[in-house]
Write a protein that holds these residues in place. Structure first.
Motif, PDB file in Angstrom:
ATOM      1  N   ALA A 196      10.446 -21.940 -50.929  1.00  0.00           N
ATOM      2  CA  ALA A 196       9.803 -21.010 -50.006  1.00  0.00           C
ATOM      3  C   ALA A 196      10.832 -20.031 -49.452  1.00  0.00           C
ATOM      4  CB  ALA A 196       9.161 -21.785 -48.857  1.00  0.00           C
ATOM      5  N   CYS A 218      10.131 -25.505 -42.731  1.00  0.00           N
ATOM      6  CA  CYS A 218       9.046 -26.194 -43.436  1.00  0.00           C
ATOM      7  C   CYS A 218       9.166 -27.718 -43.345  1.00  0.00           C
ATOM      8  CB  CYS A 218       9.035 -25.796 -44.912  1.00  0.00           C
ATOM      9  SG  CYS A 218       8.617 -24.069 -45.226  1.00  0.00           S
ATOM     10  N   SER A 277       2.753 -29.598 -53.881  1.00  0.00           N
ATOM     11  CA  SER A 277       3.635 -28.780 -54.712  1.00  0.00           C
ATOM     12  C   SER A 277       4.904 -29.534 -55.083  1.00  0.00           C
ATOM     13  CB  SER A 277       4.019 -27.495 -53.978  1.00  0.00           C
ATOM     14  OG  SER A 277       2.892 -26.701 -53.707  1.00  0.00           O
ATOM     15  N   TYR A 278       5.212 -30.576 -54.328  1.00  0.00           N
ATOM     16  CA  TYR A 278       6.437 -31.338 -54.545  1.00  0.00           C
ATOM     17  C   TYR A 278       6.190 -32.645 -55.295  1.00  0.00           C
ATOM     18  CZ  TYR A 278       8.504 -28.093 -51.228  1.00  0.00           C
ATOM     19  OH  TYR A 278       8.948 -26.948 -50.606  1.00  0.00           O
ATOM     20  N   CYS A 296       4.970 -22.076 -46.006  1.00  0.00           N
ATOM     21  CA  CYS A 296       5.478 -23.285 -46.655  1.00  0.00           C
ATOM     22  C   CYS A 296       4.514 -23.754 -47.737  1.00  0.00           C
ATOM     23  CB  CYS A 296       5.668 -24.391 -45.623  1.00  0.00           C
ATOM     24  SG  CYS A 296       6.833 -23.948 -44.308  1.00  0.00           S
ATOM     25  N   PRO A 297       5.038 -24.192 -48.888  1.00  0.00           N
ATOM     26  CA  PRO A 297       4.174 -24.712 -49.951  1.00  0.00           C
ATOM     27  C   PRO A 297       3.468 -25.986 -49.491  1.00  0.00           C
ATOM     28  CG  PRO A 297       6.398 -24.268 -50.759  1.00  0.00           C
ATOM     29  CD  PRO A 297       6.451 -24.197 -49.275  1.00  0.00           C
ATOM     30  N   LYS A 325      -2.796 -32.697 -58.469  1.00  0.00           N
ATOM     31  CA  LYS A 325      -3.014 -31.247 -58.335  1.00  0.00           C
ATOM     32  C   LYS A 325      -4.308 -30.826 -59.016  1.00  0.00           C
ATOM     33  CE  LYS A 325       1.923 -30.218 -58.186  1.00  0.00           C
ATOM     34  NZ  LYS A 325       3.043 -29.502 -58.820  1.00  0.00           N
ATOM     35  N   PRO A 380      10.112 -28.460 -57.159  1.00  0.00           N
ATOM     36  CA  PRO A 380       9.170 -27.737 -56.312  1.00  0.00           C
ATOM     37  C   PRO A 380       9.530 -26.276 -56.166  1.00  0.00           C
ATOM     38  CG  PRO A 380      10.736 -28.930 -54.978  1.00  0.00           C
ATOM     39  CD  PRO A 380      11.011 -29.317 -56.402  1.00  0.00           C
ATOM     40  N   PRO A 381       8.564 -25.452 -55.763  1.00  0.00           N
ATOM     41  CA  PRO A 381       8.871 -24.053 -55.492  1.00  0.00           C
ATOM     42  C   PRO A 381       9.750 -23.929 -54.258  1.00  0.00           C
ATOM     43  CG  PRO A 381       6.660 -24.590 -54.761  1.00  0.00           C
ATOM     44  CD  PRO A 381       7.169 -25.802 -55.497  1.00  0.00           C
TER      45      PRO A 381
END
Length: 423
Positions: free
Chosen positions: A288, A364, A299-300, A294-295, A423, A285-286
């Motif tokens: 933050a 987050c 995203s996860y 927070c993503p 997604k 994941p990205p």
């Protein structure tokens, strides 16, 4: 005072020394091959011989690297030896790590790369989990040893564990021509590049084939290296060219035998002899910023886990629509076979469906847990309904009735996960 001629000679020698390549680096060549397997041991032994007696010495000699060979085959191709080898590996900042595995493998649905089985390939599922390590995880562990260049290659099947590939021998014997290697071409690949790559011999859902002459990808490696690194080749040697050649030759062998096999590569290489060592490419994941937005939850998401759910839905749907007292025995056997292989996946679905959020900033985490709570509840319900059907696997008529009762809600929960998280 030192004579001018002596001073000139001294500086001339110094310049010559500075122009020489720095032959101090080490090639850590790690080989794990399942040579005592009753099905693929013979083919694996041929690949093992090539790796240990040909490829590793050739790279070291031609690129001017000291060879540190870590050789594990037969009864020494075991997961404890892999773990110990990696933990004790000490690599310098300009060293090269080259890992090559040949043996059985399977896909655990954690990512697109195979889980490699270090011995005991025909054991029960619980022991299988313990005896396996994921190729992508191995690559990331090796990258963490901070060598300049890290290569991890796995020649293994990438399907569900229950599927065993046939041995085939439909191609002519490979006659390898003697090759005069060009040292400069080896030096360019193993001295100019930083970073690394991980390569598996097949994509997720595919077999990795071998025959009595060797594994198809390993034979392609031999041919590509002999062709690309030979004297008389024009143009600079590059990893892109070599890897593309390996892939094309493997796919060509597969087409000739009517069996799809497409090697896959995750490439983190940088062709830059003077730049800083390439940092590992992050997966997952990205991250933050500490105080940033927070993503979103999706995203996860582990896309491979979602793909596994998609693959199972047709079987479950077909079973629900067609199972009855007349075909209960056949469906009971089919469900037992399916669930024996996928039980670990569904038992842990709530965890594997998301990447580990270890880097998730603390501010987050509450929102992530709140937003993903429904996933945990759904996966627990899915597990309960699977178990409710499974307990009648040896009583086909009761299983048929239970499946008709449980599968609609189970299928609905799986579809809901796909709809909300895709997604």
């Amino acid at each position: 005072m030192m004579p001018f001629r002596v001073i000139t000679y001294f500086f001339s020698c110094l310049v010559c020394l500075l122009c020489l390549p720095a032959w101090g680096q080490t090639l850590h060549f790690l080989v794990f091959t399942d040579t005592d397997d009753p099905d693929i041991g013979g083919a694996t032994l041929k690949t093992h011989t090539y790796l240990v007696n040909d490829l590793a010495p050739a790279i070291a000699k031609q690129a001017g690297l000291a060879l540190n060979l870590s050789n594990h085959f037969g009864g020494h191709c075991r997961v404890n030896e892999l773990d110990e080898t990696i933990s004790q590996l000490k690599a310098g900042p300009d060293d090269v790590i080259f890992f090559y595995f040949v043996g059985h493998g399977w896909n655990s649905r954690l990512n697109d790369y195979p889980s490699l089985i270090f011995g005991n390939a025909n054991t029960d599922r619980t022991s299988l989990e313990t005896a396996s390590r994921n190729l992508l995880d191995i690559y990331q562990q090796l990258r963490a040893r901070n060598a300049r260049l890290t290569i991890a290659i796995g020649e293994a099947c990438n399907k569900e564990r229950s599927d065993e590939p046939p041995l085939t021998s439909g191609r002519a014997v490979e006659i390898m021509k003697n090759t005069t290697y060009n040292p400069q071409r080896f030096q360019r690949l193993f001295r100019n590049y930083r970073g690394g790559f991980v390569m598996s011999s097949s994509k997720r859902g595919q077999f990795s084939h071998s025959d009595p002459k060797g594994g198809w990808m390993s034979v392609s490696w031999q041919n590509a290296v002999r062709q690309q690194m030979a004297d008389g080749q024009t143009g600079p040697a590059t990893w892109d060219k070599l890897l593309k050649d390996v892939v094309q030759q493997t796919e060509s062998l597969a087409r000739a035998n009517g069996d799809p096999q497409n090697p896959q590569i995750k490439n983190d290489l940088i062709d830059c002899p003077t730049c800083q060592k390439a940092p590992p490419t992050p997966t997952g994941p990205p991250v933050a910023p500490p105080n940033g937005p927070c993503p979103p939850v999706n995203s996860y998401v582990n896309e491979t886990a979602l793909a596994g759910i998609r693959e199972d839905l047709p079987l479950l749907q077909e079973m629900y629509e067609n199972i009855d007292s007349k075909n209960a025995n056949a469906y009971a056997a089919q469900f037992l076979h399916f669930y024996e292989n996928q039980k670990p996946f569904y038992d842990n679905l709530g965890d594997v469906i998301f990447y580990k959020a270890s880097q998730l900033p603390e501010h987050c985490r509450p929102e992530f847990e709140r937003s993903s709570k429904w996933v945990q509840e759904s996966t627990e319900e899915i597990t309960d309904r699977y178990d409710s059907v499974q307990k009648y696997a040896l009583k086909p008529l009761q299983l048929a009735a239970q499946a008709r009762s449980e599968l609609p809600s189970l299928i609905e929960r799986l579809k809901e996960i796909l709809k909300k998280l895709d997604k």
